[in-house]
Design a protein around this motif. Structure first.
Motif, PDB file in Angstrom:
ATOM      1  N   SER A  65       7.110   9.331  -4.563  1.00 25.96           N
ATOM      2  CA  SER A  65       5.984   9.629  -3.675  1.00 25.96           C
ATOM      3  C   SER A  65       6.164   8.832  -2.394  1.00 25.96           C
ATOM      4  CB  SER A  65       4.660   9.252  -4.347  1.00 25.96           C
ATOM      5  OG  SER A  65       4.493   9.976  -5.546  1.00 25.96           O
ATOM      6  N   ARG A  90      -4.245   4.309   1.356  1.00 24.90           N
ATOM      7  CA  ARG A  90      -4.064   4.663  -0.050  1.00 24.90           C
ATOM      8  C   ARG A  90      -4.898   3.772  -0.959  1.00 24.90           C
ATOM      9  NH1 ARG A  90      -1.823   9.712   0.095  1.00 24.90           N
ATOM     10  NH2 ARG A  90      -0.214   9.745   1.705  1.00 24.90           N
ATOM     11  N   ASP A  94      -4.156   7.134  -5.837  1.00 24.13           N
ATOM     12  CA  ASP A  94      -2.823   7.547  -5.370  1.00 24.13           C
ATOM     13  C   ASP A  94      -1.725   6.942  -6.243  1.00 24.13           C
ATOM     14  OD1 ASP A  94      -3.480   9.030  -2.821  1.00 24.13           O
ATOM     15  OD2 ASP A  94      -4.437   7.107  -2.379  1.00 24.13           O
TER      16      ASP A  94
END
Length: 804
Positions: A65, A90, A94
């Motif tokens: 990611s 974030r 996440d």
């Protein structure tokens, strides 16, 4: 009843994952306790570099990611401006999505270390930019703890540079407090990735391990340590870069460095670093004992000097120092009895005979006279003893008129407080008073240069082939550390021969293996045999050629050149005196009779054709289309180059329009000049010790980091195969695909390789973590280990009692 082993999955998640070196190593982890054995599964990685994320997915097979874990404030401090539109700070959700909403048993964090590294100055590390980068360590830990607070992660492994324990102490204290607030026992330790990963480099790292006390009550033991490997032990499995073009792929090409960098490397001793350059004598900005000139092949060895153990070149009619390498560096010590020119005799010795050639250069007629103290007129610039009276002080007193200087011994009695004195290492330094400098012995002769932690990271150091290199860092270039190697393997090849093709093996060398295609062009299958084949009793007339005016030898039954002096030097080159073998007829002469065996060796069948100016004659199509003596324009392609290509049988010359320089005709051409200091080029340095001083290639740095497993048979060198072998192309392709990283930038590849955790070291960590997890899951609360508990003096053990 037979009990079958039970496989247990151990999931690992990686924050700041980089290209995936740590995750690749964890995937290879092995652990077994009782009938349980572990299979390590990577469930994801997180990094802000898109190229690193693509490499991660390629190397591990797991999803990466690409996200920025900065807080908004950290983003502003690091970048110096507000985040762009669409940027999102974030959170814990996440992190869970990056793990595929799966539970990780191990979280491995290797946060950016630039702000903690000793390669960054203390002042720069304190700026807002690098403090924001350092703050990612604390934020990354908090995000993962919050993301899995309902089902805590069993083990956290936090890795960074050792200097984080000092420069980042305030952050580490907060991280430890944060872990303990979530129910973890924490231990700080250090390790050498080279020792636990059995690498060819020393790479010391800081490690913080957090164990959830309620879930994992057992100890975590150290991995097994191994001795460091030599660079050559690893790199010998790779082909020498540049010998076969393209072999090893784009990551195995020699880097292009500035000319001044190549010169520095050339003068660094193997196994030493840039400090060995201080041993060179420099006068007026130039090396006193060395000269740097273009390759001797460009000048045919003019004024060349051969080594004592080398063979001299062929001595021709013009063999003198200005036409070739005809001088020899003679290491034999000159004895006093062999050379008396300019010699000075001892006062008590006997002088040489006085001849008519009485001069210092003709014999040893000079004497070292110690009687200066006894002659008043020989005391100009004299220095008197401390306990003797000075000379008479006259009107014209000056240093050059008498002995007015005194050798004062009081400096050694500390009368002057030992100004500028250097204290030896075992001595005690004097008290430091006011402003230092010349006030006393405040300088110390420190003998410890070889004990510095950064010794192997010194600029321009050349690593010996049997040594371990320093840590491979992101800026792994010759000017930043020990990233050049003295490679002795170039002795196994010679320029112009591809993989020893058509090479002749020396008489005292080992011949290469005999393969199926054993011919001269397939390898070093020929031997330079010094044995003439004649015994000690062989007659000295063997192979002798008798002069024309001499008597020939007796014709015996062995009528061949090796049987005696049966060959004659025949001066009768005129037609008819011989059989005209290899003869050439004049253009206006008749050819000889054409017989059955009409070839040059049995008659005069060649003709001296005087018609070179008729090459364009349209009636001579063979010459016209063959391009004899043809010159190809600079901007055109040459034709196919056959084996017999030379200037008189095709267009093999090129009209080169490049200027040879400006100014007088005596000016050297550009290719006769040395490069400018900043010119970037690829060179080969053949050092005096017989090694090749060169920088590491990117593929070699990856191999030293363990990213390429050269001990795997599928990833071995192809150089042992013959180019004519049918598997050659397939093996070359596998070699070129050993490592393929995203992009095409060597500097970007090197940064990602230098920042990663070496996979073999990560595997060693995974092994002990897996053993601890399996022990806890099988119900064991105590387990004996063959290695120490993974703790240094700063911590005791990862055990539940530590919480008390």
């Amino acid at each position: 009843m037979q009990i079958q082993p039970l496989q247990v999955d151990i999931n690992h998640l990686h924050l700041f994952c980089g290209l995936g070196g740590g995750a690749k190593g964890f995937n290879k982890g092995r652990a077994k306790v009782g009938n349980l054995f572990a299979r390590f599964r990577c469930i994801g990685g997180i990094d802000s570099d898109p190229a690193a994320c693509r490499d991660f997915e390629n190397l591990t097979g797991a999803q990466a990611s690409c996200m920025d874990l900065f807080s908004r404030e950290q983003y502003r401090d690091f970048h110096g401006h507000e985040p762009p539109p669409g940027w999102v700070e974030r959170g814990p959700d996440d992190i869970r999505r990056a793990a595929g909403n799966q539970h990780p048993h191990i979280v491995f964090l290797s946060a950016p270390c630039k702000g903690f590294s000793g390669l960054l100055s203390e002042k720069m590390s304190g700026t807002r930019k690098y403090q924001a980068l350092n703050g990612l360590t604390l934020r990354g830990v908090w995000l993962t703890l919050e993301a899995h607070k309902d089902d805590p992660v069993e083990l956290y492994v936090f890795e960074n540079v050792p200097r984080i324990a000092t420069r980042g102490r305030h952050l580490l204290d907060q991280i430890i407090a944060l872990f303990r607030s979530y129910g973890y026992a924490v231990a700080e330790t250090t390790h050498d990735c080279g020792e636990i990963g059995h690498l060819g480099q020393s790479r010391k790292r800081f490690l913080l391990v957090a164990r959830h006390v309620a879930k994992i009550p057992t100890f975590l033991y150290e991995p097994v340590k191994h001795p460091l490997r030599g660079v050559g032990e690893i790199l010998e499995k790779l082909p020498i870069p540049g010998i076969i073009a393209g072999l090893g792929g784009p990551m195995h090409r020699m880097p292009s460095l500035q000319w001044k960098t190549w010169v520095r490397l050339a003068f660094v001793r193997a196994g030493a670093d840039w400090r060995s350059l201080n041993d060179l004598a420099v006068q007026d900005g130039h090396l006193r004992d060395f000269g740097i000139v273009p390759d001797e092949e460009w000048h045919r060895g003019v004024l060349g000097v051969r080594r004592w153990d080398e063979t001299s070149g062929t001595v021709t009619g013009r063999a003198n120092p200005t036409t070739g390498a005809f001088s020899v560096a003679d290491p034999r010590e000159i004895r006093a009895q062999d050379f008396h020119g300019l010699r000075v005799n001892d006062w008590k010795g006997t002088a040489a005979a006085v001849t008519t050639q009485r001069s210092p250069g003709s014999s040893a007629q000079s004497v070292a006279d110690p009687r200066v103290d006894g002659h008043e007129k020989s005391v100009q610039l004299g220095v008197g003893h401390w306990d003797q009276p000075s000379s008479v002080v006259k009107g014209d007193v000056s240093v050059g008129t008498g002995r007015y200087a005194v050798a004062d011994p009081r400096l050694e009695r500390k009368v002057f407080n030992s100004a500028f004195r250097i204290v030896s290492w075992p001595e005690t330094s004097p008290a430091v008073a006011g402003p230092g400098g010349a006030g006393g012995g405040l300088a110390v002769a420190d003998p410890r240069p070889a004990q510095r932690d950064d010794y192997k990271q010194t600029k321009y150091r050349v690593t010996g082939f049997d040594e371990a290199t320093g840590a491979v860092i992101g800026a792994s270039t010759t000017g930043n550390g020990a990233f050049a190697v003295a490679d002795p393997r170039h002795l196994n090849w010679h320029p112009g021969a591809s993989s020893s093709k058509e090479r002749v093996t020396g008489w005292n060398e080992h011949a290469r293996p005999v393969t199926g295609s054993q011919q001269v062009a397939s390898g070093a299958g020929a031997v330079a045999d010094p044995r003439p084949g004649f015994g000690a009793s062989t007659h000295h007339h063997v192979l002798k050629v008798t002069g024309w005016e001499q008597h020939g030898g007796t014709v015996t039954s062995s009528t061949h050149p090796a049987g005696g002096a049966l060959s004659v030097a025949d001066p009768r080159l005129i037609e008819g005196a011989r059989n005209s073998a290899l003869g050439v007829k004049g253009w206006d002469e008749n050819a000889g009779v054409v017989a059955g065996e009409t070839h040059p060796t049995n008659g005069a069948f060649a003709v001296a054709d005087p018609r070179p100016e008729a090459l364009s004659d349209t009636s001579r199509d063979a010459y016209l289309t063959g391009g004899h003596y043809g010159v190809v324009p600079w901007d055109e392609h040459s034709g196919a180059v056959p084996a017999h290509a030379k200037n008189n049988n095709g267009p093999w010359s090129v009209a080169d329009p490049r200027e040879t320089g400006e100014g007088p005709a005596s000016d050297p051409a550009p290719w006769d000049k040395l490069p400018a200091a900043s010119d970037k080029l690829v060179c080969v340095i053949r050092a005096l010790d017989g090694t090749w001083h060169r920088p590491f290639t990117t593929l070699e740095l990856a191999a030293l980091q363990g990213l390429v497993d050269l001990d795997n048979e599928e990833e071995r060198s192809v150089l042992s195969l013959d180019p004519l072998d049918p598997e050659w192309a397939a093996r070359v392709e596998r070699m070129n695909n050993l490592l393929v990283l995203d992009g095409a930038s060597d500097s970007a590849w090197r940064e990602r390789i230098g920042n990663m955790v070496p996979p073999p070291a990560a595997q060693a960590i995974a092994d002990v973590c897996g053993t601890t997890l399996l022990a806890a899951w099988s119900g064991q609360t105590f387990m004996m280990g063959s290695t120490p508990i993974w703790v240094r003096p700063v911590a005791v053990a990862l055990m539940a009692s530590r919480e008390a």
